[in-house]
Design a protein around this motif. Structure first.
Motif, PDB file in Angstrom:
ATOM      1  N   GLU A 215      54.670  50.796  39.429  1.00 51.86           N
ATOM      2  CA  GLU A 215      54.599  49.375  39.084  1.00 51.86           C
ATOM      3  C   GLU A 215      53.172  48.972  38.721  1.00 51.86           C
ATOM      4  OE1 GLU A 215      58.150  47.230  41.620  1.00 51.86           O
ATOM      5  OE2 GLU A 215      56.410  47.974  42.731  1.00 51.86           O
ATOM      6  N   LEU A 216      52.231  49.470  39.480  1.00 50.93           N
ATOM      7  CA  LEU A 216      50.829  49.164  39.176  1.00 50.93           C
ATOM      8  C   LEU A 216      50.414  49.792  37.855  1.00 50.93           C
ATOM      9  CD1 LEU A 216      48.348  47.726  40.350  1.00 50.93           C
ATOM     10  CD2 LEU A 216      47.673  49.906  41.353  1.00 50.93           C
ATOM     11  N   PHE A 230      43.644  39.840  23.890  1.00 51.03           N
ATOM     12  CA  PHE A 230      43.064  38.533  24.191  1.00 51.03           C
ATOM     13  C   PHE A 230      42.758  38.379  25.676  1.00 51.03           C
ATOM     14  CE2 PHE A 230      43.043  33.735  23.705  1.00 51.03           C
ATOM     15  CZ  PHE A 230      42.010  33.720  22.776  1.00 51.03           C
ATOM     16  N   ILE A 231      42.942  39.443  26.447  1.00 52.53           N
ATOM     17  CA  ILE A 231      42.629  39.426  27.881  1.00 52.53           C
ATOM     18  C   ILE A 231      41.288  40.113  28.076  1.00 52.53           C
ATOM     19  CG2 ILE A 231      43.357  40.116  30.195  1.00 52.53           C
ATOM     20  CD1 ILE A 231      46.226  40.103  29.224  1.00 52.53           C
ATOM     21  N   VAL A 232      40.293  39.346  28.487  1.00 51.74           N
ATOM     22  CA  VAL A 232      38.917  39.847  28.579  1.00 51.74           C
ATOM     23  C   VAL A 232      38.281  39.353  29.874  1.00 51.74           C
ATOM     24  CG1 VAL A 232      36.630  39.868  27.503  1.00 51.74           C
ATOM     25  CG2 VAL A 232      38.679  39.809  26.065  1.00 51.74           C
ATOM     26  N   GLY A 233      37.715  40.267  30.649  1.00 48.27           N
ATOM     27  CA  GLY A 233      37.004  39.894  31.860  1.00 48.27           C
ATOM     28  C   GLY A 233      37.888  39.272  32.923  1.00 48.27           C
ATOM     29  N   THR A 234      39.136  39.681  32.948  1.00 47.29           N
ATOM     30  CA  THR A 234      40.136  39.057  33.818  1.00 47.29           C
ATOM     31  C   THR A 234      40.570  40.021  34.918  1.00 47.29           C
ATOM     32  OG1 THR A 234      40.963  37.565  32.106  1.00 47.29           O
ATOM     33  CG2 THR A 234      42.498  38.156  33.838  1.00 47.29           C
ATOM     34  N   GLU A 235      40.991  39.460  36.028  1.00 45.82           N
ATOM     35  CA  GLU A 235      41.564  40.230  37.121  1.00 45.82           C
ATOM     36  C   GLU A 235      43.046  39.897  37.240  1.00 45.82           C
ATOM     37  OE1 GLU A 235      41.140  40.702  42.000  1.00 45.82           O
ATOM     38  OE2 GLU A 235      40.359  38.928  40.961  1.00 45.82           O
ATOM     39  N   ILE A 236      43.887  40.919  37.195  1.00 47.60           N
ATOM     40  CA  ILE A 236      45.310  40.730  37.426  1.00 47.60           C
ATOM     41  C   ILE A 236      45.636  41.285  38.811  1.00 47.60           C
ATOM     42  CG2 ILE A 236      47.649  41.354  36.726  1.00 47.60           C
ATOM     43  CD1 ILE A 236      46.758  41.336  33.865  1.00 47.60           C
ATOM     44  N   ILE A 237      46.193  40.428  39.659  1.00 46.85           N
ATOM     45  CA  ILE A 237      46.525  40.801  41.024  1.00 46.85           C
ATOM     46  C   ILE A 237      47.982  41.248  41.090  1.00 46.85           C
ATOM     47  CG2 ILE A 237      46.802  39.923  43.377  1.00 46.85           C
ATOM     48  CD1 ILE A 237      44.399  38.092  42.831  1.00 46.85           C
ATOM     49  N   VAL A 238      48.200  42.424  41.664  1.00 49.62           N
ATOM     50  CA  VAL A 238      49.542  43.008  41.767  1.00 49.62           C
ATOM     51  C   VAL A 238      49.799  43.251  43.249  1.00 49.62           C
ATOM     52  CG1 VAL A 238      51.071  44.846  40.997  1.00 49.62           C
ATOM     53  CG2 VAL A 238      49.201  44.087  39.510  1.00 49.62           C
TER      54      VAL A 238
END
Length: 245
Positions: A215-216, A230-238
Motif C-alpha cells: 500500500e505504501l 504538480f506535487i512539489v515539496g509535499t508530505e503524504i501521510i499514509v
C-alpha cells in the motif's frame, strides 16, 4: 500500467520491507531497478526476486564515502536516474532519559546525514524532471514517547524535502516525502515488538489494522511518476488516520 518503462530507479535500502516492496512495484511497471543495502545475503535474495535486469549494490547509508562510491558505480555502469526513493534508515527508540550520544549519532548519521549527502552525490546522475521521494514517518508529528531522536531525524528530512524542492526545481527535479504510520514489515520483529504491543498500537489506528508495504509502495510510485508533476515539496501521510485523530 507501465509508467516506468525505459526508466531507471534507485531504491536505497531496497533489500527488505518497504524498500523491497517499492522496488518490486517499480519493476512491475517496467523500471530498471537499482537497490542498495548493507546485508549481502538479503541484497542477493532481493535481486533474485527482482529479476536479471535489476542491479544490487552493497552500500552503508551512514557513510559519506559510500554515498560517493555509489554514484561512481552507477556512472561506471552508464546509468542515470529518473527516480530515487531514499528509504534506507534506522529506527531506534529509547526513553528521553536513556538516550545517549551513540543512539543520537547512529540515527542522524543514517536518517539525515546519509540521506542528505546521498542525494548530493547523485545530483549529476539525475535526469531532467527526475523525482526524489524520501521516506519520512508520522513520528515527526505525533509526539510518541521514546521516539524523540527518531522523530527529530524524520522531521529533519521532511524539512529537507521542502528546501531541496525549491533549490532543484530549475532542473525540474521534484522532492517529496511519504510518511508511513504502522506498516507490517520485518522491522517490527527487529525492534522486539511482541503481539501484545502490536495489538496496543493497532488499537490506535482508526482503520483498525496495520498498513502493508505494498500500500505504501503505491503512494511512492505515484509521487515518482509524471502524473504527480504538480506535487512539489509535499508530505503524504499514509497511516490509516492515526496522526489525524
Amino acid at each position: 500500467m507501465n509508467r516506468f518503462e525505459g526508466k531507471t530507479v534507485l531504491v536505497t535500502g531496497g533489500n527488505s520491507g518497504i524498500g523491497l516492496a517499492a522496488a518490486k512495484a517499480y519493476a512491475a511497471e517496467g523500471a530498471r531497478v537499482v537497490i542498495t543495502g548493507r546485508d549481502a545475503t538479503s541484497l542477493a535474495q532481493a535481486q533474485a526476486e527482482l529479476g536479471a535486469a535489476s542491479v544490487a549494490i552493497g552500500n552503508d547509508a551512514a557513510s559519506l564515502p559510500a554515498a560517493r562510491q555509489l554514484a561512481k558505480e552507477l556512472t561506471a555502469k552508464g546509468l542515470t536516474l529518473d527516480a530515487v526513493f531514499i528509504n534506507a534508515g534506522v529506527a531506534k527508540f529509547a526513553a528521553f532519559a536513556d538516550v545517549d550520544e551513540s543512539l543520537w549519532d547512529q540515527s542522524f548519521d543514517v536518517n539525515v546525514k546519509g540521506a542528505y549527502f546521498q542525494i548530493q552525490a547523485l545530483l549529476p546522475l539525475l535526469n531532467q524532471g527526475a523525482s526524489i521521494v524520501i521516506n519520512g514517518s508520522i513520528n515527526a508529528h505525533i509526539g510518541m514517547p521514546a521516539s524523540s531522536v527518531y522523530a527529530a531525524s524524520k522531521a529533519a528530512v521532511i524539512s529537507l524535502a521542502k528546501t531541496l524542492s525549491a533549490e532543484l526545481l530549475p532542473r525540474g527535479i521534484r522532492v517529496n516525502v511519504v510518511s508511513p504510520g504502522p506498516i507490517r514489515t520485518p522491522l517490527h520483529s527487529k525492534l522486539g515488538m511482541d503481539e501484545a504491543t502490536a495489538a496496543q498500537l493497532q488499537a490506535q489506528i482508526p482503520v483498525g489494522r496495520f498498513g502493508t508495504a505494498e500500500e505504501l509502495a503505491s503512494t511512492i510510485l505515484h509521487l515518482s511518476a509524471s502524473e504527480s508533476a504538480f506535487i512539489v515539496g509535499t508530505e503524504i501521510i499514509v497511516d490509516g488516520g492515526m496522526s489525524q485523530l
